[in-house]
Design a protein around this motif. Structure first.
Motif, short mmCIF file in Angstrom:
data_model
loop_
_atom_site.label_atom_id
_atom_site.label_comp_id
_atom_site.label_asym_id
_atom_site.label_seq_id
_atom_site.Cartn_x
_atom_site.Cartn_y
_atom_site.Cartn_z
N ALA A 102 0.91 -1.13 0.00
CA ALA A 102 0.00 0.00 0.00
C ALA A 102 0.96 1.19 0.00
O ALA A 102 2.14 1.00 -0.25
CB ALA A 102 -0.84 0.00 1.26
N HIS A 109 1.46 6.09 5.17
CA HIS A 109 0.14 5.92 5.77
C HIS A 109 0.07 6.61 7.14
O HIS A 109 -0.91 7.28 7.47
CB HIS A 109 -0.18 4.44 5.96
N ASP A 140 -3.34 -3.15 6.37
CA ASP A 140 -2.31 -3.88 5.62
C ASP A 140 -1.79 -5.07 6.43
O ASP A 140 -1.50 -6.13 5.88
CB ASP A 140 -1.14 -2.95 5.28
N ARG A 165 -3.91 -8.26 6.22
CA ARG A 165 -4.17 -8.83 4.90
C ARG A 165 -3.79 -10.30 4.82
O ARG A 165 -4.37 -11.06 4.07
CB ARG A 165 -3.42 -8.05 3.82
N HIS A 209 -8.27 -2.66 -0.84
CA HIS A 209 -7.21 -1.65 -0.96
C HIS A 209 -7.01 -1.13 -2.37
O HIS A 209 -6.16 -0.28 -2.59
CB HIS A 209 -5.88 -2.24 -0.46
N HIS A 219 -6.73 4.81 6.06
CA HIS A 219 -5.93 3.91 5.24
C HIS A 219 -6.54 3.71 3.85
O HIS A 219 -5.86 3.85 2.83
CB HIS A 219 -5.79 2.55 5.94
N ASP A 256 -5.11 4.85 0.19
CA ASP A 256 -4.83 3.87 -0.86
C ASP A 256 -5.50 4.27 -2.18
O ASP A 256 -4.93 4.11 -3.26
CB ASP A 256 -5.32 2.48 -0.46
ZN LIG Z 1 -3.57 -0.74 1.83
#
Ligand SMILES: [Zn+2]
Length: 318
Positions: free
Chosen positions: A20, A26, A60, A63, A73, A142, A146
């Motif tokens: 990401a 982020h 993230d 995931r 995302h 987030h 993204d």
């Molecule tokens: Zn992401």
């Protein structure tokens, strides 16, 4: 040794499952967003700044553990043909009917997911639910960030179809790591979004329109840099990793004329605007002295939820 190989893979292969914005970007985006909030909100967010910053990367991190997380995302707009961002159904249920859940998951769902999390955050504000407000704010930050990344809107997300493998990490990790300290994060106040779901589609459309230069500038530069000048080896803790060289990264940075900075600034402004909109839509609750809900209050909310579980959003929450 295993660790080293992994790092190399992360840096050069890159994939939807791995990247990401880098963690640094982020966290910086969520952090900066707090400073653009209005007086009624900023105290609360500042008080919880460490959480809002750290949790910016939570989606993230999970995931690997949550199979459906990955699709939230990105969106491969180009698999749906021209002007996909304008043509795809805004309503999730309609999109599922038209394309099937499988197809949507495979090609990413970020604009729909932003709409969902925004809805959930609005509800959390209505319920004065401190923990959910914080968690959903951090995570919404987030997903919005993204959606601002051009390479999150194409199936050629890592240049794998154009012999530009690694470009994903170059754009969203390497460049911000090297130059974000010089970026100008003086951004105007958060703005109310009339239609947050529609805005999510505008964000991905804009990011997609920036793809042309993302690829073409890299391609041009690669023709003028020899392989050993394009990459260099850097020490990261106990490992040595192959990264894009500073010279190449700088040339790319200059060639893009501040594109990464522009998108990062846009992300900051939008993240704050989404938080602000959720708060306004919830009736501008007083959040200055929020405390966590008691077990009884939580139980009551659960009860209400099961009683009124209707509508597309609730259906996707389960
Ligand atoms: Zn992401």
């Amino acid at each position: 040794m295993r660790k080293r190989v992994l790092f190399l893979l992360l840096l050069l292969v890159g994939c939807h499952e791995v990247w990401a914005w880098g963690f640094y970007a982020h966290q910086r985006i969520n952090q900066q967003a707090v400073y653009t909030l209005p007086a009624e909100m900023i105290g609360f967010y500042k008080q919880h700044l460490p959480y809002i910053t750290e949790q910016a990367v939570a989606p993230d991190k999970r995931r690997y553990a949550v199979p459906e997380e990955g699709a939230r995302h990105f969106i491969d707009l180009d698999v749906y043909g021209d002007s996909a961002a304008q043509k795809l159904p805004r309503f999730w249920e309609t999109a599922v009917k038209q394309f099937s859940l499988d197809t949507l998951q495979r090609h990413g769902i970020v604009p729909w997911h932003i709409g969902l999390v925004q809805y959930q955050l609005t509800k959390a504000f209505k319920h004065h639910d401190l923990q959910r407000i914080l968690r959903l704010s951090a995570e919404l930050g987030h997903y919005v960030a993204d959606a601002c990344v051009p390479l999150h809107t194409t199936r050629n997300y890592n240049g794998q179809f154009t012999n530009q493998r690694g470009i994903h990490g170059l754009w969203e990790s390497r460049l911000p790591e090297l130059w974000a300290p010089e970026y100008d994060f003086f951004i105007g106040p958060a703005q109310y979004l009339q239609n947050p779901s529609k805005t999510a589609w505008e964000i991905v459309a804009r990011a997609h329109a920036a793809l042309d230069s993302v690829f073409s500038v890299e391609k041009q530069l690669t023709q003028t840099f020899s392989e050993d000048k394009k990459y260099s080896l850097e020490e990261r803790g106990a490992t040595t990793v192959k990264v894009y060289s500073r010279e190449f990264s700088q040339a790319y940075h200059l060639g893009l004329h501040g594109q990464v900075e522009r998108q990062m600034r846009l992300a900051v402004h939008l993240v704050a605007s989404y938080w602000y909109t959720a708060w306004v839509d919830a009736g501008q609750p007083d959040i200055r002295n929020l405390t966590p809900l008691t077990p009884e209050q939580k139980q009551q909310l659960e009860l209400e939820k099961t009683q009124y579980q209707t509508g597309e959003h609730d259906a996707r929450e389960s």
